[in-house]
Enzyme design. Structure first.
Site, PDB file in Angstrom:
ATOM      1  N   ASP A 101     -20.344  18.553   8.044  1.00 40.51           N
ATOM      2  CA  ASP A 101     -21.543  18.013   8.685  1.00 40.51           C
ATOM      3  C   ASP A 101     -22.453  17.431   7.600  1.00 40.51           C
ATOM      4  O   ASP A 101     -22.882  18.148   6.691  1.00 40.51           O
ATOM      5  CB  ASP A 101     -22.255  19.130   9.453  1.00 40.51           C
ATOM      6  CG  ASP A 101     -23.399  18.602  10.306  1.00 40.51           C
ATOM      7  OD1 ASP A 101     -23.585  17.374  10.350  1.00 40.51           O
ATOM      8  OD2 ASP A 101     -24.100  19.421  10.927  1.00 40.51           O
ATOM      9  N   ASN A 109     -30.386   7.044   8.157  1.00 44.27           N
ATOM     10  CA  ASN A 109     -30.593   5.990   9.153  1.00 44.27           C
ATOM     11  C   ASN A 109     -32.042   5.508   9.161  1.00 44.27           C
ATOM     12  O   ASN A 109     -32.314   4.308   9.247  1.00 44.27           O
ATOM     13  CB  ASN A 109     -30.205   6.491  10.545  1.00 44.27           C
ATOM     14  CG  ASN A 109     -28.695   6.524  10.753  1.00 44.27           C
ATOM     15  OD1 ASN A 109     -27.965   5.751  10.140  1.00 44.27           O
ATOM     16  ND2 ASN A 109     -28.233   7.413  11.608  1.00 44.27           N
ATOM     17  N   ASP A 118     -23.709   3.838   8.497  1.00 46.72           N
ATOM     18  CA  ASP A 118     -22.281   3.589   8.697  1.00 46.72           C
ATOM     19  C   ASP A 118     -21.519   3.663   7.378  1.00 46.72           C
ATOM     20  O   ASP A 118     -20.399   4.170   7.316  1.00 46.72           O
ATOM     21  CB  ASP A 118     -22.066   2.208   9.332  1.00 46.72           C
ATOM     22  CG  ASP A 118     -22.457   2.172  10.802  1.00 46.72           C
ATOM     23  OD1 ASP A 118     -22.652   3.251  11.387  1.00 46.72           O
ATOM     24  OD2 ASP A 118     -22.573   1.056  11.346  1.00 46.72           O
ATOM     25  N   ASP A 144     -22.115  12.380  12.804  1.00 47.45           N
ATOM     26  CA  ASP A 144     -21.969  12.666  11.369  1.00 47.45           C
ATOM     27  C   ASP A 144     -21.189  13.951  11.152  1.00 47.45           C
ATOM     28  O   ASP A 144     -21.346  14.624  10.142  1.00 47.45           O
ATOM     29  CB  ASP A 144     -23.341  12.760  10.692  1.00 47.45           C
ATOM     30  CG  ASP A 144     -24.180  13.905  11.248  1.00 47.45           C
ATOM     31  OD1 ASP A 144     -23.958  14.291  12.413  1.00 47.45           O
ATOM     32  OD2 ASP A 144     -25.064  14.411  10.525  1.00 47.45           O
TER      33      ASP A 144
END
Length: 204
Positions: A101, A109, A118, A144
């Protein structure tokens, strides 16, 4: 005269034989053309069948693969888990599951933009691919989150792979217009106790 009659009969017979021979030749040529046409049609059908099988295989692959990372998606990993369970039917299931994770992914982001997010996902996927063995199954199971199945693996060996992967991920930085961000990840390793665990049980 008798000889004249024989001559006429012979001529008619010769003409008849010639007619039969011509018809036979035409039939032979027709059969040959038909045979060639049939062979060509069979070849085309074989080619189309091969193309269709390839297209179906590619379509099936797309349904099992995450488009961004080219890892398995959740459905693909469920199929892999089912396969491993069936292989060990009647025997203890020796398998480890490693959850990966990314830390503070929302900040990547928010601060660097979704395109940088990305990039972080793809970078992590590459580190997972390079850390896994040929028999392992790796998937992206969330935005993620990644899950890796280690068949026939002892806990100590799984821990070794997990530490190596964690260190590889930590070496990566993601750059964006507003700066850069160091990637890190939290990992959790588990050996399922159920003989036929589900994906939800592994994630839990």
């Amino acid at each position: 005269t008798v000889s004249g009659l024989f001559g006429e009969e012979e001529k008619r017979l010769a003409d008849y034989i010639a007619t039969l021979a011509g018809a036979a030749l035409e039939n032979a040529e027709g059969f040959s053309k038909l045979r060639d046409l049939n062979a060509m049609l069979e070849e085309r059908v074989a080619d189309r069948t091969k193309e269709l099988r390839l297209a179906n295989a590619q379509l099936e692959q797309l349904t099992l693969t995450d488009p961004l990372t080219k890892l398995l998606n959740r459905r693909g990993l469920e199929n892999a888990l089912t396969h491993e369970i069936q292989k060990k039917r009647g025997s203890p299931l020796e398998i480890l599951a490693l959850l990966v994770d990314l830390d503070d992914f929302k900040r990547i982001n928010d601060q660097l933009g979704y395109s940088s997010g990305d990039v972080a996902i793809k970078e992590t996927a590459e580190q997972i691919k390079e850390s896994c063995r040929a028999m392992d199954h790796a998937a992206r199971v969330g935005g993620d989150e990644f899950l890796i199945l280690f068949p026939e693996t002892r806990v100590a060996e799984g821990m070794k792979i997990a530490r190596r992967l964690c260190a590889r991920i930590a070496k990566k930085n993601i750059a964006g217009p507003a700066g850069s961000f160091k990637i890190s990840a939290s990992l959790g390793l588990v050996r399922p106790t159920s003989p036929a665990p589900t994906m939800d049980e592994l994630l839990a």
